[in-house]
Design a protein around this motif. Structure first.
Motif: not given
Length: 456
Positions: A295-298, A377-382
């Protein structure tokens, strides 16, 4: 340089995502696998106390990652934002200063760890029977902290230079070396915890050396000595932009410390004892880190796309990159959720043997604590999204929601009423609350961007 700029501003976003996200994901997975590989060999070569020791040691690695992201993501975002605005002369200072501060920070953290090793391990929640294993592991690992920080943070600068594959190669090379040497040092030579740590350090040294070699041939902007001389204004700007990613990792470290101490305390009051919950939690958290790393990589793969296009006022491309990352991460997280619910014992057994109570607690930890993995996934991407568009305060706040604002207060309250089970239910409650906040903040920001787009 002009070709790269045109690509970030005009090539299909999905194509750019593949170019930047896949190497970034592999790079993050490699970082997670450093710890996983150590845990695998330690579990089979040392046992349950060895697994517990790696859990106690985990906050050190997380703190190093926090500094690496502070200066690496911060420098990369500032570099791409500045390039997007057409100021290539200034951009080089962000890359050079990042490398300088990454190196200096690693030396400082290494020295502090070695000097205050035992008090720090006890503060991190080490039981007496686990302490010697943790001392052996962290003392050797500390010598690799400068290389870990430089290799990880420098990889982000390399990716910002338009070479995501090189970032991947740097990380992958170190991981392969670590895996091979782990098998030799732990299983063949029987060096135990020190052997696992030595294997990790050697892999990190190789990765860092590769970063240094690359920086001598930086593509986008030729770097000279003046770019590496510390500049307070440059460092301040890098730190402000990278703060969200840094705080996210620091929050993980703080949560790990509080969680370790809670598991030690309430485990002692339960049928599981002090060490078994720590060992189980270490495995569960590190397995989850594999998913979290993807997720962080994305998220990191979107950084140059979002930064450049936001600087160029191409807001539709910024939103498209965000949604592509979120949807992809959602699919991966849902897959992980089913794996954790259906096969927890099988996953635990990969890391060695244990008592029936050990497997019972570990399975419950997987199923309950990670129940809302599919929302994680939502929190780190945002959070990374806000960092990428130059709004670090929002990114910092969002990075703190899950770990600090929600998780720790709930973790301190729930076990008072439900004992060690209260620790397990803290995870899903915090995950749900932080996901709701992230969605609301992202939707509001898209409304702001729509107004900006209409005014262009």
């Amino acid at each position: 340089m002009e070709e790269k700029d045109t690509s970030l501003g005009s090539a299909p976003v999905s194509k750019l995502m593949v170019k930047f996200a896949i190497p970034s994901i592999i790079g993050m997975l490699v970082g997670a696998l450093y710890n996983i590989v150590d845990q695998l060999f330690i579990g089979h070569g040392v046992g349950t106390n060895g697994n517990a020791a790696t859990n106690i040691a985990f906050p050190f690695t997380t703190a190093c990652m926090a500094v690496a992201l502070l200066l690496g993501i911060g420098g990369a975002s500032c570099f791409n934002l500045t390039m997007g605005r057409g100021n290539s002369k200034r951009a080089g200072y962000f890359a050079g200063n990042s490398i300088t501060m990454l190196t200096a920070s690693g030396i400082v953290i290494s020295a502090i760890t070695i000097i205050f090793l035992t008090p720090l391990l006890k503060f991190f929640g080490s039981p007496d029977d686990v302490l010697p294993y943790a001392q052996d592991y962290v003392f050797v690992s500390a010598f690799g902290f400068p290389f870990l920080i430089l290799g990880t943070g420098g990889g982000h600068i390399i990716r910002a230079d338009g070479s995501p594959r090189m970032t991947m190669i740097c990380n992958l090379t170190g991981a392969v070396i670590n895996t091979i040497l782990d098998a030799v040092f732990v299983l063949v030579l029987d060096w135990g915890m020190k052997g696992a740590a030595a294997a990790t350090v050697i892999g990190q040294v190789v990765s860092a050396v590769m970063v240094i070699v690359y920086m001598r041939n930086f593509k986008t902007v030729p770097l000279s000595v003046k770019h590496y001389i510390p500049n307070f204004k440059i460092i301040k700007q890098i730190s402000a932009i990278g703060m969200a990613s840094c705080f996210n990792q620091l929050a993980i470290a703080i949560v790990q410390i509080v969680l370790n101490n809670s598991l030690k305390h309430y485990g002692k009051l339960s049928a599981y004892g002090e060490s078994e919950p720590l060992a189980c939690a270490g495995i569960v958290m590190k397995v989850n880190m594999i998913i979290f790393s993807i997720v962080i990589g994305l998220a990191q793969g979107t950084q140059p796309i979002e930064s450049f296009n936001y600087g160029a006022k191409k807001y539709d491309r910024v939103k498209k990159a965000y949604w592509l990352a979120t949807i992809t991460a959602g699919i991966i997280s849902i897959t992980a959720f089913f794996a954790f619910q259906l096969f927890p014992r099988q996953i635990l057994s990969l890391f060695g043997t244990g008592s029936e109570s050990y497997f019972e607690f570990g399975a419950r930890f997987f199923r309950i604590f990670l129940f809302f993995t599919w929302l994680n996934c939502i929190q780190p991407i945002t959070s990374t999204f806000f960092t990428s568009i130059g709004k670090p305060i929002k990114g910092v706040f969002l990075s703190l929601t899950r770990q600090i604002i929600f998780f720790i207060p709930i973790l301190l309250i729930m076990p008072l009423f439900f004992g060690i089970d209260g620790i397990l239910y803290t995870g899903p409650i915090a995950d749900l609350m932080s996901a709701v906040v992230a969605v609301l903040m992202a939707l509001y920001e898209f409304k702001v961007m729509k107004k900006l787009s209409e005014s262009v």
